[in-house]
Scaffold this motif. Structure first.
Motif: not given
Lengths: 149, 646
Positions: B306-313
């Motif tokens: 799973v690719k987790i993108h932080y600080l993205v809305a």
């Protein structure tokens, strides 16, 4: 004051014995603490530690006899303990006389480390004496009070 | 070598009183941090200790007293106990969750012919429980055991609530939940699935005396961004997980985007991956440190791809031909900590970008689905659609109605719901037996004293936490087999032995049946040692054993600590000594000397190297200032009294 009990009654006297750590306690350990019924022991380092207040405390709580098991003269671990124990025993005896308690209820037996038979015989004798004397009439109801010596 | 006094403070357990009297002294200082941390107050220390002894069945009994779902909590609990564990100050916390799971699994393997029997109904009242999640079932379990007749209504075709439909099978197999539910059903609880309550008020009219609303929080929150609801391909995470748990194994789409950072987001992502999606992304608007999902779950998700993108809305949902084709996002940065210490995410202007997607799964939060209430209901509802209840009694504003679990708190954990179920059951019991509800429910008397690491703990050998065995990545692919596996017996015992046993006694109450001779005495917090000894000797009947206030304790050898027993010598209570000198006269070893005290008065002083501890001076002393250590007056008279009581 006391009622004489006949010999056939099944009265087994309650006894507290104060036991010297160095002589009588060793014997008790050898007989694996198989004491007569209703006989309890309290171990102390030296019988001289037992001042009369403990003896009266036991009587107050309703024991029928108090047995002091100490060392014979010259064999005390502390050299002088048996002398003090005898003094205490005499004081207690005198007070008991004043109070009207039978003097048979208190006994001092001096046994050395090896005198296993002597101890057993004198215990039997003491119990027989107490059976003749009968139960302790001085038992106090101790349900509420808190007593400190 | 260790001084005995130091051990008594921390250890205090199972020491023979200086080899003088064959009584065991057991001391309870305070509740352990793990027990205080647990919302349901499960006695963690006790079951760890019992596991260490190899008494697995008794350990399970301890858990079941406060938590009817050991198998479930052993798999998916958020383990607040482990984060409070004091062992983490030395090396790593105890794997409490894995151990709980181990004993639950042990029972499954070894339970033979041991069946729960229905509880006899002793009370006239009937209770309706709406919702068969952890809160509802716990309350049902408690109430049926108190003798009520309990009926649980469930709108879905299966019982278990969010545990069944919200948690994927690779974390919590359905059989385990079914076992928990079956146990409760065999007690006599009627569980009616496929029964949606449409008129709550009519329940009271149709013979039920109290209603517990534990409907959970099943309705996903909306993203509130443009494009939401315009296109196909937007599916809420609870709906998605529900569909999968009912057996839908269709591939959701090629590229799946999950929005949110909680456990349900990670669950949805890993589920989508197992269903065969090629790419799964998680968008979270803060950084990894703030992510509320379980650390281990995040690790596993990343491991599985799973690719987790932080600080993205997300900003906007893009669609074409009535189908979602992508998601416009914006990058965020964290502001400086505000007054509450939280760092708010702030969008970075002009950093918009687009991710392609077939399916978007919002998993931002849930709220209770209140559609079952009639339009003109008069419950107090908060602005998050949760029920407003009394925080202690869980009573709603309408008499006879109680609410608890996620329906009150918003989405939380199973163990929180279990705790709520217990409290609500107590409170319903009080309500039906006509007691005052407002009277505060006893919390069980947990103390919150800080237990500090003592020197004893620093002597402990460092040892890492046990590694929970897991399926390999290949074995996980394309199926819903359980990822984490159970510990072996040896591993479990080894791990449980790492427990430091904060606050000496385990409180497992195992000693009570064993101890006919009353060698083990019960104590509570707050007794000084001397006080305690006197009470043993003089008033054993003042130690009544009830489950709440007094606990029996079992103790086992912690480590082979060499213990020095204080030598039998005489000591002087200087405040009491009047300086008469009788002890000096009587002591033939000349161990006692009269010395000038602080106030100028002569008092006795014992030279401990000469003293041989006969105690004759103590017998002579008129003021009671002299004491032979271990053979004090109190001790002797206490022994006389106690022996005569036998």
């Amino acid at each position: 004051m006391t009622k004489m009990h006949n010999k056939k009654s099944k009265f087994t006297p309650t006894i507290i014995s104060f036991v010297c750590n160095w002589s009588a306690y060793n014997i008790l350990r050898k007989i694996e603490f198989r004491l007569p019924a209703n006989m309890h022991y309290v171990r102390v380092m030296c019988l001289g530690r037992i001042n009369p207040s403990f003896i009266f405390k036991a009587f107050e709580l309703g024991v029928d006899g108090v047995l002091l098991l100490g060392c014979p003269p010259g064999e005390c671990h502390y050299n002088f303990g048996n002398r003090i124990a005898e003094e205490h025993f005499n004081i207690a005896n005198n007070v008991m006389h004043l109070l009207g308690v039978e003097k048979e209820r208190l006994s001092l037996i001096q046994v050395s480390n090896k005198d296993y038979l002597i101890l057993v015989r004198s215990m039997k004798k003491f119990i027989n004496v107490l059976k003749r004397v009968g139960p302790n009439p001085f038992k106090i109801d101790t349900s509420e009070k808190v007593w400190t010596p | 070598m260790t001084n005995i006094d130091d051990i008594i403070d921390r250890e205090g357990v199972c020491l023979k009183i200086a080899e003088i009297d064959a009584k065991f002294r057991i001391k309870k200082i305070d509740s352990s941090p793990c027990r205080v941390a647990c919302p349901a107050g499960v006695n963690v220390k006790a079951y760890l200790g019992l596991i260490a002894l190899g008494k697995f069945e008794q350990a399970l009994e301890v858990v079941k007293k406060t938590n009817p779902f050991p198998g479930i909590c052993g798999r998916i609990c958020t383990y607040p106990c482990e984060s409070e564990c004091r062992r983490s100050e030395i090396d790593e916390p105890i794997a409490i969750r894995a151990l709980k799971r181990f004993i639950a699994d042990y029972e499954l393997k070894h339970a033979k012919g041991k069946k729960t029997k229905p509880i006899k109904r002793t009370k006239r009242e009937k209770i309706a429980i709406i919702g068969s999640g952890p809160a509802g079932l716990t309350a049902a379990n408690d109430l049926i055991r108190s003798g009520y007749s309990v009926t649980v209504f469930e709108a879905l075709p299966v019982a278990g609530g969010m545990m069944t439909v919200g948690i994927p099978a690779y974390r919590l197999p359905k059989e385990i939940i079914q076992i928990g539910i079956d146990t409760i059903a065999t007690l006599g609880v009627k569980i009616r699935t496929n029964t949606k309550i449409t008129d709550v008020d009519s329940l009271l009219n149709s013979g039920y005396d109290a209603v517990f609303i534990a409907i959970g929080a099943h309705k996903g929150l909306k993203l509130n961004i443009p494009g939401e609801g315009d296109y196909k391909g937007l599916i809420d995470c609870t709906t998605f997980l529900k569909k999968v748990s009912f057996g839908d194994r269709n591939k959701p789409g090629k590229i799946v985007i999950v929005i949110g950072g909680g456990n349900s987001a990670v669950d949805s992502a890993r589920t989508a991956l197992r269903l065969g999606s090629d790419e799964v992304h998680i968008l979270y608007r803060r950084s990894r440190r703030e992510m509320p999902a379980d650390e281990l779950e995040i690790n596993d998700a990343e491991l599985e791809g799973v690719k987790i993108h932080y600080l993205v809305a997300p900003v906007k949902i893009l669609g074409k031909d009535n189908k979602v084709i992508g998601l416009e996002c914006i990058k965020m940065r964290l502001s400086e900590p505000d007054d509450s210490g939280r760092r708010k995410p702030v969008p970075i202007e002009g950093s918009e970008f687009v991710i392609d997607a077939d399916i978007v799964i919002p998993a931002i939060s849930q709220k209770p689905d209140l559609s079952f209430l009639p339009r003109n209901h008069d419950f107090e509802i908060s602005k998050w659609d949760t029920f407003e209840v009394d925080p202690y009694t869980f009573a709603t504003n309408k008499p006879g109605f109680f609410a608890g679990g996620d329906a009150v708190t918003g989405p939380k954990t199973v163990i929180d719901a279990t705790a709520a179920g217990h409290r609500a059951a107590k409170s319903i019991d009080r309500y039906l037996s006509g007691k005052d509800l407002k009277e505060r429910i006893s919390e069980g008397g947990f103390g919150e004293r800080e237990l500090e690491l003592s020197f004893v703990d620093t002597m402990i050998e460092k040892k890492k936490c046990v590694q929970v065995p897991k399926l390999t990545l290949q074995e996980r692919r394309g199926n819903f087999n359980e990822v984490e596996l159970s510990l072996t017996e040896e591993q479990a015992i080894e791990e449980a032995k790492r427990c430091l046993r904060c606050g000496p006694c385990m409180e497992c109450v195992e000693c009570r049946p064993d101890c006919d001779k009353k060698l083990i005495v019960l104590s509570s917090t707050g007794l000084t040692e001397e006080d305690f000894l006197i009470r043993i000797h003089w008033a054993p009947e003042q130690f009544p054993v009830t489950d709440n206030s007094w606990n029996g304790f079992l103790c086992w050898q912690r480590m082979e600590i060499p213990v020095v027993v204080d030598p039998v010598v005489c000591i002087v209570k200087e405040d009491f000594c009047r300086g008469c000198g009788r002890c000096e006269e009587v002591c033939e070893y000349s161990a006692i000397k009269m010395v000038k005290g602080e106030s100028g008065v002569f008092i006795a002083n014992v030279d401990q190297s000469i003293c041989r501890g006969c105690g004759i001076c103590a017998a002579i002393c008129p003021s009671g200032a002299m004491m032979a250590r271990h053979f004090t007056d109190k001790w002797i008279s206490g022994v006389i009294e106690e022996k005569l009581k036998q």
